[in-house]
Scaffold this motif. Structure first.
Motif, PDB file in Angstrom:
ATOM      1  N   LEU A 193       0.857  -1.176   0.000  1.00 51.00           N
ATOM      2  CA  LEU A 193       0.000   0.000   0.000  1.00 51.00           C
ATOM      3  C   LEU A 193       0.896   1.230   0.000  1.00 51.00           C
ATOM      4  CD1 LEU A 193      -2.818  -0.971   2.515  1.00 51.00           C
ATOM      5  CD2 LEU A 193      -2.985  -0.731   0.040  1.00 51.00           C
ATOM      6  N   PRO A 194       0.685   2.154  -0.937  1.00 55.93           N
ATOM      7  CA  PRO A 194       1.641   3.255  -1.089  1.00 55.93           C
ATOM      8  C   PRO A 194       1.532   4.295   0.019  1.00 55.93           C
ATOM      9  CG  PRO A 194      -0.216   3.558  -2.555  1.00 55.93           C
ATOM     10  CD  PRO A 194      -0.405   2.218  -1.923  1.00 55.93           C
ATOM     11  N   LEU A 195       2.573   5.067   0.128  1.00 56.17           N
ATOM     12  CA  LEU A 195       2.608   6.240   1.005  1.00 56.17           C
ATOM     13  C   LEU A 195       2.174   7.444   0.168  1.00 56.17           C
ATOM     14  CD1 LEU A 195       3.614   7.835   3.583  1.00 56.17           C
ATOM     15  CD2 LEU A 195       5.830   7.939   2.427  1.00 56.17           C
ATOM     16  N   ALA A 196       1.193   8.194   0.657  1.00 54.23           N
ATOM     17  CA  ALA A 196       0.722   9.382  -0.067  1.00 54.23           C
ATOM     18  C   ALA A 196       1.381  10.619   0.532  1.00 54.23           C
ATOM     19  CB  ALA A 196      -0.795   9.492   0.024  1.00 54.23           C
ATOM     20  N   VAL A 197       1.963  11.445  -0.331  1.00 54.84           N
ATOM     21  CA  VAL A 197       2.590  12.701   0.073  1.00 54.84           C
ATOM     22  C   VAL A 197       1.789  13.840  -0.550  1.00 54.84           C
ATOM     23  CG1 VAL A 197       4.686  14.089   0.056  1.00 54.84           C
ATOM     24  CG2 VAL A 197       4.852  11.592   0.194  1.00 54.84           C
ATOM     25  N   PHE A 198       1.338  14.774   0.297  1.00 56.63           N
ATOM     26  CA  PHE A 198       0.537  15.909  -0.153  1.00 56.63           C
ATOM     27  C   PHE A 198       1.370  17.188  -0.047  1.00 56.63           C
ATOM     28  CE2 PHE A 198      -2.415  12.702   0.913  1.00 56.63           C
ATOM     29  CZ  PHE A 198      -3.680  13.013   0.451  1.00 56.63           C
TER      30      PHE A 198
ATOM     31  N   ALA B 210      -5.142   9.122  12.332  1.00 59.04           N
ATOM     32  CA  ALA B 210      -4.130   9.168  13.390  1.00 59.04           C
ATOM     33  C   ALA B 210      -2.735   8.837  12.878  1.00 59.04           C
ATOM     34  CB  ALA B 210      -4.522   8.200  14.505  1.00 59.04           C
ATOM     35  N   SER B 211      -2.626   8.037  11.830  1.00 60.94           N
ATOM     36  CA  SER B 211      -1.315   7.617  11.324  1.00 60.94           C
ATOM     37  C   SER B 211      -0.640   8.683  10.470  1.00 60.94           C
ATOM     38  CB  SER B 211      -1.458   6.339  10.501  1.00 60.94           C
ATOM     39  OG  SER B 211      -2.322   6.563   9.384  1.00 60.94           O
ATOM     40  N   ALA B 212      -1.364   9.720  10.084  1.00 61.33           N
ATOM     41  CA  ALA B 212      -0.827  10.752   9.191  1.00 61.33           C
ATOM     42  C   ALA B 212      -0.048  11.803   9.978  1.00 61.33           C
ATOM     43  CB  ALA B 212      -1.957  11.413   8.418  1.00 61.33           C
ATOM     44  N   GLN B 213       0.793  12.560   9.277  1.00 60.91           N
ATOM     45  CA  GLN B 213       1.571  13.643   9.860  1.00 60.91           C
ATOM     46  C   GLN B 213       1.443  14.873   8.968  1.00 60.91           C
ATOM     47  OE1 GLN B 213       2.758  13.249  12.732  1.00 60.91           O
ATOM     48  NE2 GLN B 213       3.188  11.072  13.009  1.00 60.91           N
ATOM     49  N   ALA B 214       1.489  16.060   9.604  1.00 59.82           N
ATOM     50  CA  ALA B 214       1.354  17.316   8.854  1.00 59.82           C
ATOM     51  C   ALA B 214       2.463  18.267   9.257  1.00 59.82           C
ATOM     52  CB  ALA B 214      -0.007  17.955   9.124  1.00 59.82           C
TER      53      ALA B 214
ATOM     54  N   ALA C 218       2.716  20.399   4.092  1.00 58.48           N
ATOM     55  CA  ALA C 218       2.948  19.069   3.524  1.00 58.48           C
ATOM     56  C   ALA C 218       2.342  18.034   4.456  1.00 58.48           C
ATOM     57  CB  ALA C 218       4.438  18.807   3.338  1.00 58.48           C
ATOM     58  N   LEU C 219       1.849  16.950   3.865  1.00 60.52           N
ATOM     59  CA  LEU C 219       1.238  15.865   4.627  1.00 60.52           C
ATOM     60  C   LEU C 219       1.820  14.547   4.153  1.00 60.52           C
ATOM     61  CD1 LEU C 219      -2.512  16.877   4.008  1.00 60.52           C
ATOM     62  CD2 LEU C 219      -0.962  17.858   5.698  1.00 60.52           C
ATOM     63  N   LEU C 220       1.909  13.588   5.064  1.00 60.08           N
ATOM     64  CA  LEU C 220       2.235  12.216   4.663  1.00 60.08           C
ATOM     65  C   LEU C 220       1.209  11.292   5.288  1.00 60.08           C
ATOM     66  CD1 LEU C 220       3.774  10.386   7.117  1.00 60.08           C
ATOM     67  CD2 LEU C 220       5.563  12.058   6.666  1.00 60.08           C
ATOM     68  N   VAL C 221       0.704  10.380   4.483  1.00 54.95           N
ATOM     69  CA  VAL C 221      -0.348   9.464   4.942  1.00 54.95           C
ATOM     70  C   VAL C 221       0.060   8.046   4.551  1.00 54.95           C
ATOM     71  CG1 VAL C 221      -2.810   8.944   4.947  1.00 54.95           C
ATOM     72  CG2 VAL C 221      -2.032  11.292   4.478  1.00 54.95           C
ATOM     73  N   PRO C 222       0.470   7.212   5.517  1.00 60.59           N
ATOM     74  CA  PRO C 222       0.863   5.827   5.193  1.00 60.59           C
ATOM     75  C   PRO C 222      -0.350   5.005   4.752  1.00 60.59           C
ATOM     76  CG  PRO C 222       1.702   6.524   7.359  1.00 60.59           C
ATOM     77  CD  PRO C 222       0.691   7.535   6.929  1.00 60.59           C
ATOM     78  N   ASN C 223      -0.080   3.984   3.947  1.00 63.94           N
ATOM     79  CA  ASN C 223      -1.106   3.021   3.527  1.00 63.94           C
ATOM     80  C   ASN C 223      -2.351   3.716   2.978  1.00 63.94           C
ATOM     81  OD1 ASN C 223       0.602   0.965   4.508  1.00 63.94           O
ATOM     82  ND2 ASN C 223      -0.291   1.133   6.549  1.00 63.94           N
ATOM     83  N   CYS C 224      -2.117   4.600   2.016  1.00 64.73           N
ATOM     84  CA  CYS C 224      -3.207   5.415   1.473  1.00 64.73           C
ATOM     85  C   CYS C 224      -3.313   5.165  -0.034  1.00 64.73           C
ATOM     86  CB  CYS C 224      -2.924   6.888   1.761  1.00 64.73           C
ATOM     87  SG  CYS C 224      -4.219   8.017   1.238  1.00 64.73           S
ATOM     88  N   ASN C 225      -4.456   4.658  -0.471  1.00 58.10           N
ATOM     89  CA  ASN C 225      -4.662   4.425  -1.905  1.00 58.10           C
ATOM     90  C   ASN C 225      -5.337   5.633  -2.551  1.00 58.10           C
ATOM     91  OD1 ASN C 225      -7.321   4.299  -1.083  1.00 58.10           O
ATOM     92  ND2 ASN C 225      -7.406   2.046  -1.153  1.00 58.10           N
ATOM     93  N   ASP C 226      -5.740   5.497  -3.805  1.00 51.97           N
ATOM     94  CA  ASP C 226      -6.320   6.616  -4.543  1.00 51.97           C
ATOM     95  C   ASP C 226      -7.582   7.159  -3.871  1.00 51.97           C
ATOM     96  OD1 ASP C 226      -4.301   6.056  -6.256  1.00 51.97           O
ATOM     97  OD2 ASP C 226      -5.538   5.585  -7.993  1.00 51.97           O
TER      98      ASP C 226
END
Length: 704
Positions: A294-299, A335-339, A348-356
């Motif tokens: 499951l990819p890591l999503a970077v915003f 809860a698993s995400a960071q901002a 910027a945000l990172l969200v582990p195990n985040c699909n489309d």
């Protein structure tokens, strides 16, 4: 001859001399008092040099000791004590005082028991008293140090199983008691449950051990308050039947709190409480390394219309909006995400195990949070919005810079698509500008190391006077690409700011210029101005760095100037004010650059009492044709003059503009017509020998 026969007067005189004892013998019935030669010698006198009067010793006694000495003898004669024993000071022949221990008593009485004769000896204890005084000074300092440090001292007697806490220890534990002795198990009842086992183990010192064991732990006071303590513990042999455990205790709660606050501040943005750029980079690197199925999503989130809000409503409304946006973003994330706030109005945000589907849902939630952000009573032509770029990371070997660059590139695509929307990175559908920017940023870092970052300078002319009268230069930077092409700052400075390199770049420019040309500046050959980015202006360690660079290069502070733009001031208003205060302390000059380009410039001018104002070149380059521009320049010049600030006109490109500026009373100018930027080394070299550049005239008289 028997031994008793050998012990005649000479024998005892020798004994007294060897023992350094002074003998006195007082006949109470006649009043005569005998003092041995050793007594006189102890006070620096020859034998028979002093009259053997009963009150001789009293005359030689220190005034502060007479009463105590007399009372000692009176109590003995009255039968209250078995003997005389007191310490007193006697005056030496040369004037100093000799401490003696006086011991003696009644040796003869009449039939009725009345005292007839008293004898005694006095021992010189001056060295002992001096040692005691020195020890007392040490003890005073020790007690003062203990008191100042807030340290308590306790001990536990292993043989008797009794514990003793001093007053400070009892105070730390909130224990009200009149004695030092406490029950042996009392300490254990205070220990925090999570620390109890480890703390008790740390205090189990093996008998015979010489080591000091340090530990930190928490206690819970009787009122429920949690405190952090630090203890040092060691075994002391030879005390009691089995030795004792001696320890210190100190309340470090405030230190722990400060350390936690500093650690938080080092990782978080002061305004929003989100992670800062450096902390986010570390978190992103850790998450990329764990990227899997499951990819890591970077915003990458860039606010739209934020500058308009600052221009119209001021920095207070902007700060309120940024805090509200940050709170809305946090509320939207799992809860698993960071901002993080990367700086200015970029997040910027990172969200582990985040699909489309997950990424789309979160992006829409963030867009809504930005639209709903609290901007107070500010009214602008547009509500806040955001452009969001999303990049999916599946490769655990991908770099942080590339991941952010992909998200940033998608963010540009969202802006190009009309803003207030999100876009997902795709090499086929995006411009690739983000990746190009990342490569340029990496090359900029390399250029600082391999000599491809060049220092240039543009002269600032006092209009109507030769440049040599001011010798003032604005320091510029040019990046030489690996193919030899010169890259202008308009291309690499936005990249430096986007990737958090601006502060590093500014430091490199300042240190390099002051190191290379500090001697020329100290000699008065030249003064240098440096542009500061918003990242540098917000750096709390900036002035420590500048002070060190000044000390290393030898440049005088008054020969150094700093230029801050309105944008930099808006990004961190309080930092700009603090920077200006510290600059004035050191007598460094400060200019407000690009003045007039923003909607709130005059507001900033009122708040920042700068030394100079640099009128934005957009009002100068067409001043000969535009009446509006002439009115603007004239108004700025008048306001600056009333404030005592100098005015510098940027982009002086032709003779007509120069004439108009001089007629208006503008003091300084810079631009291609006056002097083109050239390598700083060449400018300093000419300044050092007093030779003017022949490339452009310096004053109106030279042009007509």
């Amino acid at each position: 001859m028997a031994d008793d026969d050998k012990r005649n007067g000479k024998f005892w005189a020798l004994a007294l001399d060897r023992a350094h004892l002074g003998l006195w013998d007082w006949n109470l019935s006649t009043g005569d008092c005998y003092y041995s030669p050793t007594w006189s010698k102890m006070l620096g006198y020859e034998a028979n040099e002093l009259a053997n009067t009963p009150d001789l010793w009293l005359k030689l006694t220190h005034p502060d000791d007479r009463r105590r000495a007399q009372e000692s003898g009176d109590r003995h004669i009255a039968g209250l004590v078995e003997s005389i024993e007191t310490e007193l000071r006697l005056r030496h022949k040369d004037g100093h005082w000799v401490w003696v221990l006086d011991r003696g008593g009644i040796v003869e009485r009449d039939a009725d028991g009345k005292p007839l004769r008293m004898m005694g000896v006095q021992t010189d204890i001056t060295r002992q008293k001096e040692a005691e005084a020195a020890l007392e000074q040490v003890n005073i300092r020790f007690r003062l140090a203990i008191a100042a440090s807030g340290t308590g001292i306790w001990h536990h007697d292993i043989g008797t199983k009794k514990s003793y806490w001093d007053a400070r220890t009892r105070e730390i534990f909130g224990l009200i008691a009149d004695t030092d002795e406490v029950t042996a198990d009392l300490w254990h009842t205070y220990l925090h449950p999570d620390d109890k086992e480890a703390t008790e183990r740390a205090h189990l010192i093996a008998p015979g051990s010489n080591s000091v064991v340090a530990s930190q732990y928490r206690i819970i006071l009787r009122d429920g308050q949690v405190r952090h303590l630090e203890s040092l513990v060691r075994f002391i042999a030879g005390v009691g039947s089995a030795g004792q455990i001696l320890g210190t205790v100190r309340d470090i709660t405030e230190e722990k709190t400060r350390a936690e606050e500093l650690a938080f501040a080092a990782r978080h943005d002061a305004l929003t409480g989100l992670f800062n750029r450096s902390a986010f980079d570390r978190l992103l690197a850790e998450n990329i390394a764990m990227a899997g199925r499951l990819p890591l999503a970077v915003f990458y989130v860039d606010l739209d219309y934020f500058k308009a809000l600052n221009d119209y409503a001021g920095h207070a409304a902007g700060d309120l909006a940024l805090k509200s946006v940050a709170a809305g973003i946090l509320a939207s994330l799992p809860a698993s995400a960071q901002a993080a706030r990367l700086g200015g109005d970029e997040f910027a945000l990172l969200v582990p195990n985040c699909n489309d589907a997950c990424a789309e849902h979160l992006a829409r939630a963030v867009l809504a949070a930005v639209r709903d952000a609290d901007i107070g009573t500010a009214v602008t032509s547009r509500r806040l919005a955001a452009s969001i770029g999303i990049a999916f990371v599946r490769d655990p070997n991908m770099s942080v810079a590339d991941a952010l660059a992909c998200a940033d590139d998608a963010c540009y695509a969202a802006k190009a698509g009309g803003r207030d929307r999100f876009a997902v990175f795709s090499p086929e559908t995006t411009s690739g500008a983000g990746l190009n920017a990342a490569r340029l940023g990496a090359d900029l870092v390399d250029a600082m190391e391999d000599g491809r970052l060049k220092l240039f300078g543009q002269q600032i002319h006092r209009l109507g006077q030769p440049w040599e009268d001011s010798r003032h230069v604005e320091v510029l930077a040019r990046l030489e690409a690996r193919n030899g092409k010169m890259i202008p700052p308009g291309d690499f400075m936005p990249v430096a700011e986007r990737f958090g390199l601006a502060a590093r770049l500014d430091r490199w420019i300042i240190r390099t210029a002051l190191t290379r040309h500090g001697e020329a500046m100290r000699a008065g050959a030249i003064s240098l101005d440096f542009n500061l980015s918003a990242q540098t202006l917000s750096d709390p360690q900036l002035w420590d760095f500048v002070d060190e660079a000044i000390a290393d290069g030898g440049a005088p502070a008054p020969a150094i100037g700093f230029e801050i733009t309105e944008t930099a001031a808006v990004t961190n208003f309080d930092a700009a004010a603090e920077f200006l205060r510290k600059a004035r302390q050191r007598r460094c000059r400060v200019s407000l650059d690009d003045f007039g380009a923003g909607m709130s410039s005059f507001e900033y001018l009122r708040r920042f009492p700068v030394d100079a104002i640099k009128i934005d070149g957009s009002f100068v380059e067409h001043i000969a044709e535009s009446r509006f521009d002439r009115e603007i320049v004239s108004a700025i010049t008048g306001i600056a003059r009333s404030m005592g600030a100098a005015v510098v006109a940027e982009k002086v490109e032709d003779r007509n503009a120069l004439d108009i500026l001089m007629d208006m009373g503008v003091a300084y100018g810079q631009g291609y017509f006056l002097h083109r930027p050239e390598p700083l080394e060449a400018i300093v070299a000419r300044a050092a020998i007093g030779t003017a550049s022949p490339s452009r005239p310096h004053a109106r008289s030279a042009q007509k």
